[in-house]
Motif scaffolding. Structure first.
Motif, PDB file in Angstrom:
ATOM      1  N   PRO A 107       1.237  10.726  -1.105  1.00 17.14           N
ATOM      2  CA  PRO A 107       2.341  10.126  -1.865  1.00 17.14           C
ATOM      3  C   PRO A 107       2.152  10.216  -3.377  1.00 17.14           C
ATOM      4  O   PRO A 107       3.126  10.055  -4.121  1.00 17.14           O
ATOM      5  N   THR A 110      -2.126  -0.905  -2.988  1.00 18.06           N
ATOM      6  CA  THR A 110      -0.939  -0.800  -2.149  1.00 18.06           C
ATOM      7  C   THR A 110      -1.348  -0.607  -0.688  1.00 18.06           C
ATOM      8  O   THR A 110      -0.552  -0.171   0.132  1.00 18.06           O
ATOM      9  N   PHE A 154     -10.798  -3.021   3.429  1.00 17.53           N
ATOM     10  CA  PHE A 154     -10.444  -2.150   2.314  1.00 17.53           C
ATOM     11  C   PHE A 154      -9.252  -2.792   1.604  1.00 17.53           C
ATOM     12  O   PHE A 154      -8.683  -3.762   2.095  1.00 17.53           O
TER      13      PHE A 154
END
Ligand code: ATP
Ligand code: MG
Lengths: 138, 111
Positions: free
Chosen positions: A77, A92, A102
């Motif tokens: 992305p 994100t 994580f």
């Protein structure tokens, strides 16, 4: 010396393979343990970022008598605001990825802290390239 | 202090990686955030966590940690256990929570 590794997006069971290989190689080359520690942290974080955030990538490693140069090129992305992504705490990561521990938003800061030179470039919708250099003697 | 001695004194179960029981522990690091451990744990540290997947062992190995303690009765996933055996980094278990085991470990390592 030149090495290449493929990284599969989403495959957490293989995350860290390249870092572990590089650690072995650097040990065999008798590189200063302090340098090995830094490079391994930086590569691991960059490798996991491909697994966590991109579709697939290739890691290129070049070692000479002066430095270790690592380039990670992924298809994914991309990162819209690199400055923001570099900030500690920005992430994100998906809920599943966070559940594994994580997604603390500490990976890129760890890379920054453990390399001598770092360049992140990205094109949204295409992918990200991370280039890092670590000198063998400080 | 060796991992073996700490396991005995704190009544920890040796779940896997028994070949690493002679590993020397320097200090400890407690965190469930993997990048936090990657950035701040020191080699020789024993890592206290509730994460039970394989990436825990990848990090323990890359950071040269001495052992991993899983709190609150958590058990490792099969591939985490397998990698612990391969890398000779013990996974130890306790039913106690992080606060309690950290306190005991801190006192023991600072004796
Ligand atoms: N290769 C990449 N492709 C796309 N986005 C990325 C990539 N690497 C980093 N990012 C973006 O930058 C953010 C911050 O990355 P960073 O590594 O600091 O934290 P994280 O991966 O979210 O969490 P942590 O590394 O602490 O587990 C990510 O959440 C993601 O949005
Ligand atoms: Mg990351």
């Amino acid at each position: 010396m030149h090495f290449e590794f493929n990284v599969e997006g989403g495959n957490f069971s293989k995350a860290g393979t390249a870092s572990s290989q590089l650690k072995k190689i650097l040990k065999q080359l008798n590189v200063d343990p302090k340098v090995i520690k830094r490079v391994v942290v930086a590569l691991y974080e960059a490798e996991v970022n491909i697994v966590a955030h991109a579709f697939n990538g290739i890691i290129y490693i070049d070692i000479d008598t002066e430095k270790i140069e690592i380039k990670l090129i992924d298809e994914g992305p991309g990162i819209a605001d690199i400055e923001l992504a570099m900030q500690q705490g920005y992430s994100t990561a998906s809920p599943e990825v966070r559940e594994m521990g994580f997604g603390a938003g500490m990976g890129l800061p760890n890379i920054k802290n453990n390399t001598d030179e770092l360049k992140v470039t990205s094109e949204v919708g295409k992918g990200t390239t991370v280039e890092m250099i670590t000198y063998l003697s400080s | 202090m060796k991992v073996k001695e700490v396991a005995e004194k704190l009544g920890l179960t040796v779940i896997s990686g028994a070949n690493g029981l002679e590993n020397e522990i320097s200090m400890g690091y407690s965190s469930d955030l993997l990048s936090d451990v990657m950035g701040s744990a020191q080699s020789g540290d024993i890592w206290i966590t509730l994460q039970t997947h394989k990436n825990v062992m990848a990090i323990a190995s890359l950071k040269d940690l001495s052992a991993v303690i899983l709190v609150k009765g958590f058990t490792p996933d099969p591939d985490m256990e397998e990698q612990s055996n391969e890398e000779n980094i013990p996974v130890l278990g306790t039913t106690e929570d992080t606060f309690t085991i950290n306190g005991k470990l801190y006192n023991l390592l600072n004796q």
